[in-house]
Design an enzyme around this catalytic site. Structure first.
Site, PDB file in Angstrom:
ATOM      1  N   SER A 188       0.838  -1.198   0.000  1.00 40.74           N
ATOM      2  CA  SER A 188       0.000   0.000   0.000  1.00 40.74           C
ATOM      3  C   SER A 188       0.877   1.254   0.000  1.00 40.74           C
ATOM      4  O   SER A 188       1.655   1.459  -0.932  1.00 40.74           O
ATOM      5  CB  SER A 188      -0.960  -0.049   1.192  1.00 40.74           C
ATOM      6  OG  SER A 188      -2.016   0.868   1.031  1.00 40.74           O
ATOM      7  N   ASP A 219     -10.140  -3.751  -5.316  1.00 38.16           N
ATOM      8  CA  ASP A 219      -9.607  -3.096  -4.114  1.00 38.16           C
ATOM      9  C   ASP A 219     -10.494  -1.909  -3.751  1.00 38.16           C
ATOM     10  O   ASP A 219     -10.640  -0.982  -4.554  1.00 38.16           O
ATOM     11  CB  ASP A 219      -8.177  -2.629  -4.399  1.00 38.16           C
ATOM     12  CG  ASP A 219      -7.454  -2.074  -3.189  1.00 38.16           C
ATOM     13  OD1 ASP A 219      -8.111  -1.523  -2.290  1.00 38.16           O
ATOM     14  OD2 ASP A 219      -6.211  -2.182  -3.144  1.00 38.16           O
ATOM     15  N   HIS A 272      -8.090  -5.279  -0.676  1.00 41.19           N
ATOM     16  CA  HIS A 272      -6.906  -4.475  -0.343  1.00 41.19           C
ATOM     17  C   HIS A 272      -6.007  -5.275   0.591  1.00 41.19           C
ATOM     18  O   HIS A 272      -6.308  -5.457   1.780  1.00 41.19           O
ATOM     19  CB  HIS A 272      -7.307  -3.152   0.308  1.00 41.19           C
ATOM     20  CG  HIS A 272      -6.140  -2.231   0.514  1.00 41.19           C
ATOM     21  ND1 HIS A 272      -5.554  -1.534  -0.515  1.00 41.19           N
ATOM     22  CD2 HIS A 272      -5.437  -1.913   1.637  1.00 41.19           C
ATOM     23  CE1 HIS A 272      -4.548  -0.816  -0.043  1.00 41.19           C
ATOM     24  NE2 HIS A 272      -4.447  -1.035   1.261  1.00 41.19           N
TER      25      HIS A 272
END
Length: 329
Positions: free
Chosen positions: A146, A274, A302
């Site tokens: 991320s 996501d 995610h």
């Protein structure tokens, strides 16, 4: 590379939330870590978690000679995050060394400088990798999850040809490569009520702690009115790290516009469902250079990518990422 989300866990939200709460994170015992503290060039500190695995070191030679997998965590991540546990266990199974540097303020102790961390902090990424390169004789591969993956790609972009002197390959996982698109997406609807509020629960106290350290650093009254990550970044993240405002930060820190500059093998992994990263914002082949591989499976959520029968596990994706990285050792 293939990934098929299990039928018993449909949808991006379920595939994001369930793995955090219920899925198994590793085969065998939980990974154990030892922590080091490094002093930064500006007199601050960062903490680094190293996989503590004497048995693997005995079987595969001195730790400094083995491949080293470096993992950069996501927003508010810790060594207890499910993906850190899974990657560390995958590294252990392969006999690799493993390190997870904490971004400033994320290791459980507030950092000292009048700054924190942000999605485009490629200078900090480069400094961390330089320290690891100086201490480790074996090959280094790096992945970022991320926020950490966007920052890692920004480092690869800025480093150009010189990146290959530090790492053999890099990977970003579920990274918001277009921070503007992702930042607005996380502030709407279900995302706001679940994910935004979750992040702000830890970020707000840290910001207030920073203000107590450095009175006058920002406007406390404005901070207390923050409702989403855009407003938080506008008041705190952007000005503390040299950006004009949140718009300037999200634009300049995004990796997507510069992906063609990457000169080291790079894998960009993004699930198309996501909740944080809209599929329409993902890079296409025309946005990247020949060193960049795009992997965009339909499912995974995610940083979820659950696999197996209920309750499922989360080491399938780290295993496939490790397979790809291993090709470049």
């Amino acid at each position: 590379m293939q990934y098929q989300a299990p039928r018993w866990l449909p949808g991006g939200h379920a595939q994001t939330i369930w793995p955090v709460l219920f899925a198994r994170r590793h085969e065998g015992p939980a990974p154990e870590f030892r922590r080091e503290r490094w002093t930064t060039p500006d007199g601050d500190f960062v903490d680094v978690e190293f996989l503590d695995d004497p048995q693997a070191a005995a079987m595969n030679g001195h730790a400094a000679d083995r491949p080293l997998l470096v993992l950069f965590h996501g927003l508010e991540g810790t060594v207890q995050s499910q993906y850190v546990q899974a990657f560390a266990a995958v590294a252990r199974a392969r006999g690799w060394a493993f390190a997870m540097p904490y971004f400033r303020g994320c290791s459980g102790e507030i950092n000292l400088a009048p700054r924190a961390y942000h999605s485009g902090d490629y200078v900090e990424i480069g400094w961390m990798l330089d320290q690891l390169r100086a201490a480790h004789r074996g090959p280094i591969i790096a992945a970022g999850v991320s926020l950490g993956g966007n920052a890692l790609m920004r480092w690869a972009e800025e480093s150009g040809d010189s990146a290959a002197a530090t790492v053999k390959a890099v990977c970003s996982i579920c990274s918001p490569l277009d921070l503007t698109a992702a930042g607005h997406a996380i502030g709407k609807g279900f995302n706001y009520f679940v994910y935004t509020r979750m992040f702000l629960r830890t970020m707000m106290p840290k910001a207030l702690g920073k203000l107590k350290q450095h009175p006058g650093l920002f406007d406390r009254d404005r901070l207390m009115r923050v409702r989403n990550l855009y407003e938080f970044d506008d008041i705190f993240t952007a000005p503390l790290h040299g950006f004009r405002d949140a718009d300037d930060y999200w634009l300049r820190a995004s990796a997507k516009p510069h992906l063609a500059r990457i000169r080291v093998p790079a894998l960009l992994l993004n699930a198309r469902n996501d909740p944080f990263v809209p599929a329409r914002s993902l890079p296409e082949q025309s946005h990247v250079g020949p060193q960049v591989t795009l992997w965009q499976p339909k499912g995974g959520g995610h940083v979820g990518f659950p696999a197996g029968r209920p309750p499922g596990h989360v080491w399938a994706m780290p295993g496939r990422v490790a397979d790809w990285l291993a090709q470049h050792l």
